[in-house]
Write an enzyme that holds these catalytic residues in place. Structure first.
Site, short mmCIF file in Angstrom:
data_model
loop_
_atom_site.label_atom_id
_atom_site.label_comp_id
_atom_site.label_asym_id
_atom_site.label_seq_id
_atom_site.Cartn_x
_atom_site.Cartn_y
_atom_site.Cartn_z
N GLY A 19 0.80 -1.21 0.00
CA GLY A 19 0.00 0.00 0.00
C GLY A 19 0.84 1.27 0.00
O GLY A 19 1.92 1.33 -0.62
N ASP A 60 4.85 -4.54 15.50
CA ASP A 60 3.51 -3.99 15.64
C ASP A 60 3.67 -2.60 16.26
O ASP A 60 4.24 -2.47 17.35
CB ASP A 60 2.70 -4.91 16.58
CG ASP A 60 1.28 -4.43 16.79
OD1 ASP A 60 1.01 -3.22 16.65
OD2 ASP A 60 0.43 -5.28 17.13
N ASN A 87 3.19 5.59 9.15
CA ASN A 87 2.17 5.32 8.13
C ASN A 87 1.17 4.24 8.52
O ASN A 87 0.02 4.29 8.10
CB ASN A 87 2.89 4.92 6.83
CG ASN A 87 1.94 4.26 5.85
OD1 ASN A 87 1.14 4.92 5.20
ND2 ASN A 87 1.99 2.93 5.77
N TYR A 152 -12.42 5.68 12.99
CA TYR A 152 -11.32 6.09 12.10
C TYR A 152 -11.14 7.61 12.13
O TYR A 152 -10.01 8.11 12.25
CB TYR A 152 -11.61 5.59 10.68
CG TYR A 152 -10.48 5.81 9.70
CD1 TYR A 152 -9.34 5.00 9.73
CD2 TYR A 152 -10.55 6.81 8.74
CE1 TYR A 152 -8.31 5.19 8.83
CE2 TYR A 152 -9.52 7.00 7.83
CZ TYR A 152 -8.40 6.18 7.88
OH TYR A 152 -7.37 6.38 6.99
N LYS A 156 -7.79 9.58 13.28
CA LYS A 156 -7.01 10.42 12.36
C LYS A 156 -7.05 11.89 12.80
O LYS A 156 -6.11 12.65 12.56
CB LYS A 156 -7.51 10.25 10.93
CG LYS A 156 -7.23 8.85 10.36
CD LYS A 156 -5.73 8.53 10.36
CE LYS A 156 -5.42 7.20 9.68
NZ LYS A 156 -3.98 6.88 9.68
N THR A 189 -5.15 1.13 -2.78
CA THR A 189 -4.23 0.27 -2.04
C THR A 189 -4.94 -1.06 -1.77
O THR A 189 -6.16 -1.16 -1.95
CB THR A 189 -3.84 0.90 -0.69
OG1 THR A 189 -5.01 1.05 0.09
CG2 THR A 189 -3.16 2.23 -0.88
N PRO A 190 -4.20 -2.08 -1.30
CA PRO A 190 -4.86 -3.35 -0.99
C PRO A 190 -6.03 -3.19 -0.03
O PRO A 190 -7.06 -3.85 -0.18
CB PRO A 190 -3.73 -4.17 -0.36
CG PRO A 190 -2.49 -3.64 -0.99
CD PRO A 190 -2.74 -2.16 -1.17
N1 LIG Z 1 -6.01 3.83 1.24
C1 LIG Z 1 -6.67 4.95 1.50
O1 LIG Z 1 -7.63 5.29 0.82
C2 LIG Z 1 -6.20 5.85 2.63
C3 LIG Z 1 -6.75 7.14 2.70
C4 LIG Z 1 -6.33 8.00 3.72
C5 LIG Z 1 -5.40 7.57 4.65
N2 LIG Z 1 -4.90 6.29 4.58
C6 LIG Z 1 -3.95 5.89 5.59
O2 LIG Z 1 -2.74 5.52 4.97
C7 LIG Z 1 -2.08 4.54 5.75
C8 LIG Z 1 -1.76 3.33 4.89
O3 LIG Z 1 -2.98 2.79 4.41
P1 LIG Z 1 -3.05 1.78 3.16
O4 LIG Z 1 -4.27 2.13 2.41
O5 LIG Z 1 -1.75 1.73 2.46
O6 LIG Z 1 -3.36 0.43 3.93
P2 LIG Z 1 -2.85 -1.05 3.62
O7 LIG Z 1 -3.68 -1.95 4.46
O8 LIG Z 1 -2.82 -1.30 2.16
O9 LIG Z 1 -1.38 -0.99 4.19
C9 LIG Z 1 -1.17 -0.69 5.56
C10 LIG Z 1 0.01 -1.48 6.06
O10 LIG Z 1 0.12 -1.22 7.47
C11 LIG Z 1 0.33 -2.46 8.12
N3 LIG Z 1 -0.12 -2.44 9.50
C12 LIG Z 1 -1.39 -2.48 9.94
N4 LIG Z 1 -1.42 -2.52 11.28
C13 LIG Z 1 -0.12 -2.48 11.68
C14 LIG Z 1 0.50 -2.50 12.95
N5 LIG Z 1 -0.21 -2.59 14.07
N6 LIG Z 1 1.84 -2.40 13.00
C15 LIG Z 1 2.59 -2.35 11.87
N7 LIG Z 1 2.04 -2.37 10.65
C16 LIG Z 1 0.70 -2.42 10.56
C17 LIG Z 1 -0.45 -3.47 7.30
O11 LIG Z 1 -0.03 -4.80 7.54
C18 LIG Z 1 -0.18 -2.99 5.88
O12 LIG Z 1 0.97 -3.56 5.33
C19 LIG Z 1 -3.01 4.22 6.93
O13 LIG Z 1 -2.62 4.97 8.06
C20 LIG Z 1 -4.36 4.68 6.41
O14 LIG Z 1 -5.25 5.00 7.45
C21 LIG Z 1 -5.28 5.43 3.59
#
Ligand SMILES: NC(=O)c1ccc[n+]([C@@H]2O[C@H](COP(=O)([O-])OP(=O)(O)OC[C@H]3O[C@@H](n4cnc5c(N)ncnc54)[C@H](O)[C@@H]3O)[C@@H](O)[C@H]2O)c1
Length: 248
Positions: A19, A60, A87, A152, A156, A189-190
């Site tokens: 992601g 974690d 992140n 959420y 955030k 993202t995934p």
């Molecule tokens: N995808 C979106 O639309 C979006 C929008 C706004 C904000 N975000 C934020 O961006 C960040 C990344 O999101 P993403 O979409 O890439 O998600 P994702 O699920 O594709 O990737 C997130 C990664 O974080 C890891 N993770 C989760 N919990 C964890 C923990 N306790 N310790 C260590 N690693 C952990 C997961 O295993 C994964 O590899 C997050 O903070 C999410 O809230 C995402």
């Protein structure tokens, strides 16, 4: 004038197996940085870190002793830390009356405690090295509300405000550390692709005035900018990378 290279910089990215975090690790690698990548998804992290020639650490972000061990490993190995990208995070859809307390607490442990612990343990090492940049991953839902994502949004929003408070602490301390938050709109993202149908993604796309979702690399490039000397007078700022989502 082109911004400084990241060659020789030591960078830590949480949630870096895939992601947005995976793209951020790739972007810093392409710019010459040494990246320490962490995640709870062991095999995926190892594969991605190996493909980039970087170090993967199973951790974690809610685990404080894990943070102590991680920062000590970075100090022992590199002697410094220049960039921290908090992140890792996740969310789910549930109205407030349906949320189990244990699910709320786990989400806060990852999305809020994880960012708190990252800054708490990384700042002393970054300060000893003369400063650096912290980028915290918030969301458009860290500044505007949305039905069905109270947990959420609360998490955030906490990241948004924690970022500003710590930015002020660092400025007052004169430790050379800038602290900013990024607020993506929906990103392909995934976590989005695996949990939503094509029809649901079409609905999300239409929420963005630019009529599309972001590519993870677009968030990664904004992270590079905030970590770079081009952003040298930015601290405590919210950088919205959301295709206009929060502009209306
Ligand atoms: N995808 C979106 O639309 C979006 C929008 C706004 C904000 N975000 C934020 O961006 C960040 C990344 O999101 P993403 O979409 O890439 O998600 P994702 O699920 O594709 O990737 C997130 C990664 O974080 C890891 N993770 C989760 N919990 C964890 C923990 N306790 N310790 C260590 N690693 C952990 C997961 O295993 C994964 O590899 C997050 O903070 C999410 O809230 C995402």
């Amino acid at each position: 004038m082109a911004r400084d290279s990241f060659a020789g910089k030591i960078c830590l990215v949480t949630g870096a197996a895939r992601g947005i975090g995976g793209a951020i690790a790739r972007a810093f690698t392409e710019e010459g940085a040494q990246v320490v990548m962490t995640d709870v998804l062991g095999p995926e992290l190892d594969d991605h870190a190996n493909s980039l020639g970087q170090i993967g650490v199973h951790h974690d972000v809610a685990d404080e002793q894990g943070w102590r061990d991680l920062i000590k490993m970075i100090e022992d190995r590199f002697g410094r830390l220049d960039i921290l990208v908090n992140n890792a995070g996740y969310g789910w859809l549930k109205n407030i009356t349906e949320i189990a307390l244990e699910d709320w607490r786990r989400l806060m442990a990852v999305n809020v405690d994880g960012v708190f612990l990252g800054m708490k343990h990384a700042i002393p090492l970054m300060a000893r090295g003369g400063g650096g940049a912290i980028v915290n991953m918030s969301s458009m839902y860290g500044t505007v509300g949305n039905a069905g994502t109270a947990a959420y949004c609360a998490s955030k929003g906490a990241v948004t405000m924690m970022t500003k408070a710590v930015a002020l602490e660092c400025a007052e301390a004169g430790n050379g550390i800038r602290v900013n938050s990024i607020h993506p709109g929906y990103v392909r993202t995934p976590s989005v692709a695996e949990t939503l149908t094509t029809e649901q993604i079409d609905v999300l796309r239409a929420l963005h005035p630019m009529d599309r979702l972001a590519d993870p690399m677009e968030i990664a490039r904004s992270t590079l900018f905030l970590a770079s000397s081009d952003a040298s007078f930015m601290t405590g700022a919210e950088l919205h990378v959301d295709g206009g989502f929060t502009a209306r």
